[in-house]
Design an enzyme around this catalytic site. Sequence first.
Site, short mmCIF file in Angstrom:
data_model
loop_
_atom_site.label_atom_id
_atom_site.label_comp_id
_atom_site.label_asym_id
_atom_site.label_seq_id
_atom_site.Cartn_x
_atom_site.Cartn_y
_atom_site.Cartn_z
N SER A 1 -16.43 -29.10 0.41
CA SER A 1 -15.43 -30.00 -0.15
C SER A 1 -15.98 -31.44 -0.22
CB SER A 1 -14.14 -29.91 0.66
OG SER A 1 -13.07 -30.54 0.02
N ASP B 1 -8.06 -23.04 -6.37
CA ASP B 1 -8.49 -24.31 -5.80
C ASP B 1 -8.38 -25.38 -6.88
OD1 ASP B 1 -9.81 -26.45 -4.60
OD2 ASP B 1 -11.70 -25.39 -4.30
N HIS C 1 -8.88 -23.15 -1.57
CA HIS C 1 -9.72 -24.19 -1.01
C HIS C 1 -9.64 -24.12 0.52
CE1 HIS C 1 -11.90 -28.02 -1.41
NE2 HIS C 1 -11.33 -28.33 -0.26
#
Length: 310
Positions: free
Chosen positions: A151, A245, A275
């Site tokens: 991320s 996501d 995610h």
Amino acid sequence: MPLNSEARSLLDLMDAVGAPPLDSLPPVAARDARAEFAAPILERCHETVDLDADGVPVRLYRPAPADEVPGLLLWFHGGGWVLGDIASHDNICHALARRAGHAVLSVAYGLAPERPFPAALDDCIQATRWAHEHAGELGVDADRIAIGGDSAGANLATVVCHSDPPPLVFQVLVYPLTDARMTTASYDENGEGYFLTASSMRWFLDHYLSGDDGAADDPRVSPMLAADDVLSSDPPALVITAGFDPLRDEGIAYANRLADLGVATHHVHFPGQIHGFFSMPHHLGDARAALALAAQSLADALAQRDPPPA
């Protein structure tokens, strides 16, 4: 493909707990709330050592007793540049070191809004250069250093690759944030109800860019906007993306762009996942598969190769 059934059960459990949305909390409270859900360590490496990379706290994960000199993966944790620390991703770093057979150095970069952009990036650049300079002391091979993260950590890893780093042989990018303009279709499709929300991403970015430097269209924030000649010099990459996501489309687009520019790129998509799934091997079979994939890819990239003939 529908949402993975294990992910659906996990989201239902989170709803039942009734935790407030991250973007409704001040950063310190959000960190405390997220820390309560830290994943257990399922696989332990040989040992860990906490060190100081010229002012940046780092933790070294050694895979085994030092019979051979391993390579090194620098890992930058996720958390939107606001949340997370070494402890939050301790499980991932233990597992990567143990499975890949190479050392991992987890970096505790400065968090926003207390230290807004470019503080986190500067810390990651510094830690990367420090690791290369001190490879002998760390007991790793300076010629076999990789970089990665999940991320926001993957975002930092990409930009470190574009910041005149020491030689890097591989990058592991797990659902990377590559375009902070938040304009892709996956924000519309997955912006609510799948753990990471569009409003939370705006909250993260607002804190990260709360200083006097940086903007969403800055390539140091949105590496998708870097010039072709910058991206084409990247090391080979593994890019992992998730179907449910908000960051899905930019991760896919980044993998495609690297490949189009001649960078050896392996993109693996988990269409039914959310995610954050990579950090949840205690809950999700797909997380265990993705972790095994990342570890094997790292092992292959950092494998000791015979020197060329004289």
